[in-house]
Design an enzyme around this catalytic site. Structure first.
Site, PDB file in Angstrom:
ATOM      1  N   ASP A  14     -12.596  30.189   2.196  1.00  0.00           N
ATOM      2  CA  ASP A  14     -13.499  29.199   2.793  1.00  0.00           C
ATOM      3  C   ASP A  14     -14.757  29.847   3.376  1.00  0.00           C
ATOM      4  OD1 ASP A  14     -14.340  26.748   3.606  1.00  0.00           O
ATOM      5  OD2 ASP A  14     -13.008  26.599   5.329  1.00  0.00           O
ATOM      6  N   ASN A  16     -17.966  29.707   1.722  1.00  0.00           N
ATOM      7  CA  ASN A  16     -18.988  30.092   0.729  1.00  0.00           C
ATOM      8  C   ASN A  16     -20.297  29.347   0.964  1.00  0.00           C
ATOM      9  OD1 ASN A  16     -16.920  31.509  -0.422  1.00  0.00           O
ATOM     10  ND2 ASN A  16     -16.580  30.074  -2.098  1.00  0.00           N
ATOM     11  N   ARG A  18     -21.450  27.985   3.776  1.00  0.00           N
ATOM     12  CA  ARG A  18     -22.143  28.450   4.988  1.00  0.00           C
ATOM     13  C   ARG A  18     -22.763  29.830   4.780  1.00  0.00           C
ATOM     14  NH1 ARG A  18     -17.201  27.181   8.568  1.00  0.00           N
ATOM     15  NH2 ARG A  18     -16.375  26.829   6.465  1.00  0.00           N
ATOM     16  N   TRP A  19     -22.105  30.675   4.003  1.00  0.00           N
ATOM     17  CA  TRP A  19     -22.650  31.998   3.700  1.00  0.00           C
ATOM     18  C   TRP A  19     -23.984  31.826   2.955  1.00  0.00           C
ATOM     19  CZ3 TRP A  19     -24.320  34.633  -0.534  1.00  0.00           C
ATOM     20  CH2 TRP A  19     -24.491  36.024  -0.383  1.00  0.00           C
ATOM     21  N   HIS A  31     -20.570  30.638  -3.879  1.00  0.00           N
ATOM     22  CA  HIS A  31     -19.330  30.660  -4.671  1.00  0.00           C
ATOM     23  C   HIS A  31     -19.270  31.913  -5.557  1.00  0.00           C
ATOM     24  CE1 HIS A  31     -18.230  26.843  -3.134  1.00  0.00           C
ATOM     25  NE2 HIS A  31     -19.133  26.141  -3.797  1.00  0.00           N
ATOM     26  N   SER A  60      -9.347  22.907  -5.385  1.00  0.00           N
ATOM     27  CA  SER A  60      -8.259  21.983  -5.036  1.00  0.00           C
ATOM     28  C   SER A  60      -8.387  20.682  -5.816  1.00  0.00           C
ATOM     29  CB  SER A  60      -8.277  21.695  -3.534  1.00  0.00           C
ATOM     30  OG  SER A  60      -9.306  20.781  -3.239  1.00  0.00           O
ATOM     31  N   THR A  61      -7.311  19.904  -5.796  1.00  0.00           N
ATOM     32  CA  THR A  61      -7.348  18.591  -6.466  1.00  0.00           C
ATOM     33  C   THR A  61      -8.382  17.691  -5.791  1.00  0.00           C
ATOM     34  OG1 THR A  61      -5.403  18.061  -5.095  1.00  0.00           O
ATOM     35  CG2 THR A  61      -4.984  18.542  -7.394  1.00  0.00           C
ATOM     36  N   ARG A  66     -16.707  16.805  -4.776  1.00  0.00           N
ATOM     37  CA  ARG A  66     -17.974  17.463  -4.377  1.00  0.00           C
ATOM     38  C   ARG A  66     -19.095  17.017  -5.325  1.00  0.00           C
ATOM     39  NH1 ARG A  66     -17.200  23.137  -1.477  1.00  0.00           N
ATOM     40  NH2 ARG A  66     -15.444  22.515  -0.220  1.00  0.00           N
ATOM     41  N   LEU A 126       1.382  44.267  -8.528  1.00  0.00           N
ATOM     42  CA  LEU A 126       0.861  43.080  -7.839  1.00  0.00           C
ATOM     43  C   LEU A 126       0.715  41.913  -8.823  1.00  0.00           C
ATOM     44  CD1 LEU A 126      -0.633  41.809  -5.307  1.00  0.00           C
ATOM     45  CD2 LEU A 126      -2.737  42.742  -6.274  1.00  0.00           C
ATOM     46  N   ARG A 182      -6.956  32.322   6.495  1.00  0.00           N
ATOM     47  CA  ARG A 182      -8.089  31.400   6.324  1.00  0.00           C
ATOM     48  C   ARG A 182      -9.264  31.901   7.131  1.00  0.00           C
ATOM     49  NH1 ARG A 182      -8.353  25.002   5.412  1.00  0.00           N
ATOM     50  NH2 ARG A 182     -10.560  24.964   4.936  1.00  0.00           N
ATOM     51  N   SER A 190      -5.137  22.452   4.478  1.00  0.00           N
ATOM     52  CA  SER A 190      -5.843  21.777   3.392  1.00  0.00           C
ATOM     53  C   SER A 190      -5.033  21.678   2.096  1.00  0.00           C
ATOM     54  CB  SER A 190      -7.184  22.476   3.111  1.00  0.00           C
ATOM     55  OG  SER A 190      -7.985  22.491   4.264  1.00  0.00           O
TER      56      SER A 190
HETATM   57  C1  FPP Z   1     -14.597  26.666   0.055  1.00  0.00           C
HETATM   58  O1  FPP Z   1     -15.834  27.033   0.668  1.00  0.00           O
HETATM   59  C2  FPP Z   1     -14.546  27.263  -1.250  1.00  0.00           C
HETATM   60  C3  FPP Z   1     -14.306  26.606  -2.408  1.00  0.00           C
HETATM   61  C4  FPP Z   1     -14.069  25.160  -2.485  1.00  0.00           C
HETATM   62  C5  FPP Z   1     -14.315  27.327  -3.687  1.00  0.00           C
HETATM   63  C6  FPP Z   1     -13.685  28.689  -3.662  1.00  0.00           C
HETATM   64  C7  FPP Z   1     -14.003  29.320  -4.945  1.00  0.00           C
HETATM   65  C8  FPP Z   1     -14.379  30.606  -5.121  1.00  0.00           C
HETATM   66  C9  FPP Z   1     -14.477  31.612  -4.040  1.00  0.00           C
HETATM   67  C10 FPP Z   1     -14.716  31.063  -6.471  1.00  0.00           C
HETATM   68  C11 FPP Z   1     -13.471  31.347  -7.243  1.00  0.00           C
HETATM   69  C12 FPP Z   1     -13.865  31.808  -8.520  1.00  0.00           C
HETATM   70  C13 FPP Z   1     -13.096  32.099  -9.558  1.00  0.00           C
HETATM   71  C14 FPP Z   1     -13.739  32.730 -10.690  1.00  0.00           C
HETATM   72  C15 FPP Z   1     -11.637  31.816  -9.637  1.00  0.00           C
HETATM   73  P1  FPP Z   1     -16.876  25.887   0.974  1.00  0.00           P
HETATM   74  O2  FPP Z   1     -17.714  25.679  -0.224  1.00  0.00           O
HETATM   75  O3  FPP Z   1     -16.164  24.660   1.438  1.00  0.00           O
HETATM   76  O4  FPP Z   1     -17.708  26.538   2.132  1.00  0.00           O
HETATM   77  P2  FPP Z   1     -18.299  25.791   3.380  1.00  0.00           P
HETATM   78  O5  FPP Z   1     -17.138  25.195   4.136  1.00  0.00           O
HETATM   79  O6  FPP Z   1     -18.975  26.891   4.152  1.00  0.00           O
HETATM   80  O7  FPP Z   1     -19.263  24.766   2.879  1.00  0.00           O
END
Ligand code: FPP
Length: 234
Positions: A14, A16, A18-19, A31, A60-61, A66, A126, A182, A190
């Site tokens: 979680d 991405n 905000r980053w 992402h 997630s489902t 989004r 692993l 998390r 979640s």
């Molecule tokens: C939640 O952060 C993150 C997700 C819904 C997606 C997670 C997916 C990845 C890290 C990429 C995975 C990639 C592969 C190739 C399997 P958010 O977007 O809700 O962040 P926020 O809460 O800061 O807005």
């Protein structure tokens, strides 16, 4: 009494969005960076820890709700990742599996998922599970549905045990989760590994997922080792 290294660690990636915002970038860049953090952490965990199973929550489902563009960029990231896994000439150090309801994906993507899984092999130090179109309730409902079908066809009696459900989850070979990580300051599950987290320990931190490093994993594992797990006992 303290606890050894967790065998199964679940990670909710979680923060991405905000980053990306913090760096003045589009959410898709967050992402992408998050996917890189995941790949780096897999390598780190394999070399530096005794973790045997790592499960990452990638989609997630509920994430289909989004904005279209964001779903598209996550799916394209996933597709590129699969292509890379399949084309990779290096020996795979980890066994890779996908968990979740695959029925929504195109035949091409489903085929790539199977090829990437086969290519990664098994019996590795692993095993990594990547949860895509995954929901804990959905997983339990699917297990119940399969169980009902087995009872109806006479393959099984109606004596239903917890093991009957566990055996029908997406990855029956994985033990229950010991530790759920998390980042990003949110403190909720979640719909992630609902059945498997019955006795899991939780570790929350403010670091945003794209910044999450091996040293953060070690911090979580060390704190876990100092927890006293009683599984309902005293
Ligand atoms: C939640 O952060 C993150 C997700 C819904 C997606 C997670 C997916 C990845 C890290 C990429 C995975 C990639 C592969 C190739 C399997 P958010 O977007 O809700 O962040 P926020 O809460 O800061 O807005």
């Amino acid at each position: 009494m303290t606890t050894g290294c967790p065998a199964h660690v679940g990670v909710i990636m979680d923060g991405n969005g905000r980053w990306a915002e913090k760096h003045g970038l589009p959410r898709s860049a967050g992402h992408k960076k998050g996917a890189e953090a995941m790949e780096a952490l897999i390598k780190y965990a394999e070399k530096n820890t005794d973790i045997k199973y790592l499960t990452f929550y990638a989609f997630s489902t509920e994430n289909w709700s989004r904005p279209k563009d964001e779903v598209k960029s996550l799916m394209s990231l996933f597709d590129t990742y699969l292509d890379r896994l399949i084309a990779d000439k290096d020996r795979h150090d980890t066994a890779l599996r996908f968990i979740g309801d695959r029925s929504v994906f195109s035949e091409t993507i489903r085929d790539k998922m199977s090829r990437a899984e086969r290519k990664s092999g098994d019996d590795k130090k692993l095993t990594v599970f990547i949860a895509v179109n995954y929901g804990g309730r959905n997983e339990i409902a699917a297990a119940a549905k399969s169980l009902a079908a087995d009872v109806k066809s006479g393959k099984k009696t109606d004596e239903i045990t917890e093991k009957d459900i566990s055996d029908r989850l997406y990855a029956p070979e994985a033990p229950d989760a010991d530790l759920i990580i998390r980042p990003s300051g949110e403190k909720r599950l979640s719909n992630f590994l609902l059945w498997q987290s019955a006795y899991a320990e939780f570790w929350f931190d403010d670091v945003l997922w794209p910044d999450f490093k091996g040293s953060d994993l070690i911090r979580a594992v060390e704190e876990y080792k100092n927890r006293s797990r009683r599984f309902g006992g005293i």
